[in-house]
Structure formats: structure tokens, C-alpha cells
Design a protein around this motif. Structure first.
Motif, PDB file in Angstrom:
ATOM      1  N   SER A  41     -17.713  24.524 -19.394  1.00  0.00           N
ATOM      2  CA  SER A  41     -16.830  23.376 -19.178  1.00  0.00           C
ATOM      3  C   SER A  41     -16.262  23.380 -17.762  1.00  0.00           C
ATOM      4  O   SER A  41     -16.111  22.319 -17.147  1.00  0.00           O
ATOM      5  CB  SER A  41     -15.680  23.396 -20.181  1.00  0.00           C
ATOM      6  N   TYR A  42     -15.950  24.544 -17.250  1.00  0.00           N
ATOM      7  CA  TYR A  42     -15.416  24.662 -15.893  1.00  0.00           C
ATOM      8  C   TYR A  42     -16.480  24.255 -14.869  1.00  0.00           C
ATOM      9  O   TYR A  42     -16.186  23.561 -13.904  1.00  0.00           O
ATOM     10  CB  TYR A  42     -14.953  26.096 -15.650  1.00  0.00           C
ATOM     11  N   ALA A  43     -17.727  24.679 -15.104  1.00  0.00           N
ATOM     12  CA  ALA A  43     -18.818  24.328 -14.191  1.00  0.00           C
ATOM     13  C   ALA A  43     -19.069  22.818 -14.199  1.00  0.00           C
ATOM     14  O   ALA A  43     -19.266  22.206 -13.141  1.00  0.00           O
ATOM     15  CB  ALA A  43     -20.088  25.073 -14.584  1.00  0.00           C
ATOM     16  N   ILE A  44     -19.045  22.208 -15.369  1.00  0.00           N
ATOM     17  CA  ILE A  44     -19.217  20.764 -15.464  1.00  0.00           C
ATOM     18  C   ILE A  44     -18.063  20.051 -14.770  1.00  0.00           C
ATOM     19  O   ILE A  44     -18.254  19.032 -14.097  1.00  0.00           O
ATOM     20  CB  ILE A  44     -19.348  20.336 -16.935  1.00  0.00           C
ATOM     21  N   GLY A  45     -16.858  20.581 -14.894  1.00  0.00           N
ATOM     22  CA  GLY A  45     -15.704  20.011 -14.208  1.00  0.00           C
ATOM     23  C   GLY A  45     -15.854  20.060 -12.698  1.00  0.00           C
ATOM     24  O   GLY A  45     -15.486  19.115 -11.996  1.00  0.00           O
ATOM     25  N   GLN A  46     -16.393  21.172 -12.198  1.00  0.00           N
ATOM     26  CA  GLN A  46     -16.604  21.292 -10.758  1.00  0.00           C
ATOM     27  C   GLN A  46     -17.637  20.291 -10.252  1.00  0.00           C
ATOM     28  O   GLN A  46     -17.439  19.654  -9.209  1.00  0.00           O
ATOM     29  CB  GLN A  46     -17.056  22.711 -10.411  1.00  0.00           C
ATOM     30  N   VAL A  47     -18.723  20.135 -10.991  1.00  0.00           N
ATOM     31  CA  VAL A  47     -19.753  19.167 -10.597  1.00  0.00           C
ATOM     32  C   VAL A  47     -19.178  17.752 -10.638  1.00  0.00           C
ATOM     33  O   VAL A  47     -19.413  16.946  -9.730  1.00  0.00           O
ATOM     34  CB  VAL A  47     -20.998  19.298 -11.501  1.00  0.00           C
ATOM     35  N   SER A  48     -18.415  17.457 -11.670  1.00  0.00           N
ATOM     36  CA  SER A  48     -17.791  16.134 -11.779  1.00  0.00           C
ATOM     37  C   SER A  48     -16.820  15.887 -10.636  1.00  0.00           C
ATOM     38  O   SER A  48     -16.745  14.777 -10.099  1.00  0.00           O
ATOM     39  CB  SER A  48     -17.061  16.008 -13.110  1.00  0.00           C
ATOM     40  N   ALA A  49     -16.058  16.918 -10.261  1.00  0.00           N
ATOM     41  CA  ALA A  49     -15.112  16.779  -9.152  1.00  0.00           C
ATOM     42  C   ALA A  49     -15.839  16.480  -7.842  1.00  0.00           C
ATOM     43  O   ALA A  49     -15.372  15.668  -7.036  1.00  0.00           O
ATOM     44  CB  ALA A  49     -14.261  18.040  -9.021  1.00  0.00           C
ATOM     45  N   ILE A  50     -16.977  17.104  -7.643  1.00  0.00           N
ATOM     46  CA  ILE A  50     -17.764  16.852  -6.431  1.00  0.00           C
ATOM     47  C   ILE A  50     -18.262  15.404  -6.414  1.00  0.00           C
ATOM     48  O   ILE A  50     -18.147  14.705  -5.401  1.00  0.00           O
ATOM     49  CB  ILE A  50     -18.942  17.850  -6.324  1.00  0.00           C
ATOM     50  N   ILE A  51     -18.788  14.944  -7.549  1.00  0.00           N
ATOM     51  CA  ILE A  51     -19.315  13.586  -7.625  1.00  0.00           C
ATOM     52  C   ILE A  51     -18.207  12.554  -7.410  1.00  0.00           C
ATOM     53  O   ILE A  51     -18.361  11.599  -6.633  1.00  0.00           O
ATOM     54  CB  ILE A  51     -20.033  13.359  -8.966  1.00  0.00           C
ATOM     55  N   VAL A  52     -17.078  12.739  -8.075  1.00  0.00           N
ATOM     56  CA  VAL A  52     -15.964  11.794  -7.935  1.00  0.00           C
ATOM     57  C   VAL A  52     -15.386  11.874  -6.518  1.00  0.00           C
ATOM     58  O   VAL A  52     -15.003  10.856  -5.938  1.00  0.00           O
ATOM     59  CB  VAL A  52     -14.884  12.054  -9.003  1.00  0.00           C
ATOM     60  N   GLY A  53     -15.337  13.062  -5.940  1.00  0.00           N
ATOM     61  CA  GLY A  53     -14.849  13.214  -4.566  1.00  0.00           C
ATOM     62  C   GLY A  53     -15.735  12.490  -3.561  1.00  0.00           C
ATOM     63  O   GLY A  53     -15.240  11.829  -2.644  1.00  0.00           O
ATOM     64  N   VAL A  54     -17.048  12.585  -3.739  1.00  0.00           N
ATOM     65  CA  VAL A  54     -17.978  11.878  -2.856  1.00  0.00           C
ATOM     66  C   VAL A  54     -17.817  10.369  -3.014  1.00  0.00           C
ATOM     67  O   VAL A  54     -17.836   9.620  -2.026  1.00  0.00           O
ATOM     68  CB  VAL A  54     -19.437  12.322  -3.133  1.00  0.00           C
ATOM     69  N   THR A  55     -17.628   9.913  -4.250  1.00  0.00           N
ATOM     70  CA  THR A  55     -17.398   8.486  -4.491  1.00  0.00           C
ATOM     71  C   THR A  55     -16.113   8.023  -3.827  1.00  0.00           C
ATOM     72  O   THR A  55     -16.056   6.942  -3.223  1.00  0.00           O
ATOM     73  CB  THR A  55     -17.339   8.210  -6.001  1.00  0.00           C
ATOM     74  N   LEU A  56     -15.073   8.831  -3.910  1.00  0.00           N
ATOM     75  CA  LEU A  56     -13.787   8.502  -3.296  1.00  0.00           C
ATOM     76  C   LEU A  56     -13.915   8.390  -1.780  1.00  0.00           C
ATOM     77  O   LEU A  56     -13.475   7.410  -1.180  1.00  0.00           O
ATOM     78  CB  LEU A  56     -12.741   9.561  -3.661  1.00  0.00           C
TER      79      LEU A  56
END
Length: 69
Positions: free
Chosen positions: A40-55
Motif C-alpha cells: 500500500s505504501y509503494a502504491i501511494g508513492q507511485v500515486s503521489a508521483i503521478i499526481v505531482g507530475v499532473t499538478l
């Protein structure tokens, strides 16, 4: 001095920026409850990267004045 109404593209970028910021804030809050090393932590990190790039991308598009529509 009166401002002109925002174009459709500008409204799109502002909306995307607001949604991305809200999602990143919620995701950051969820990291308080995730255990490092879990899937779950790894998926959270990947999601944070994707949302950060979108931002960042929507911020750059908004600041550059790019109007694709």
C-alpha cells in the motif's frame, strides 16, 4: 482595471490544478496511516508521483498561457 473572463482552456487548467492539489493533500494525509515497506505504501508513492507530475504540468500550462482549445 477589469479582468477579462477566463478562457475555457484556462478554466480547465485551474480545475485540474485544484483537483490535483486536493488529491495530493489527501494522499499526503494517508501516508500518516500507511506502514513503510508495504505494498500500500509503494502504491501511494507511485500515486503521489503521478499526481505531482499532473499538478506541475497543469501549473506550467496555466502559467505559459497554452490554449489547446
Amino acid at each position: 482595471m477589469a479582468r477579462s473572463p477566463a478562457s475555457m482552456s484556462q478554466q480547465l487548467w485551474m480545475s485540474l490544478l485544484a483537483v490535483s492539489a486536493a488529491m495530493l493533500a489527501l494522499l499526503g494525509w494517508s501516508f500518516l496511516h500507511l506502514e513503510p515497506g508495504t505494498s500500500s505504501y509503494a502504491i501511494g508513492q507511485v500515486s503521489a508521483i503521478i499526481v505531482g507530475v499532473t499538478l506541475v504540468g497543469s501549473l506550467l500550462a496555466l502559467l505559459s498561457g497554452w490554449k489547446p482549445f
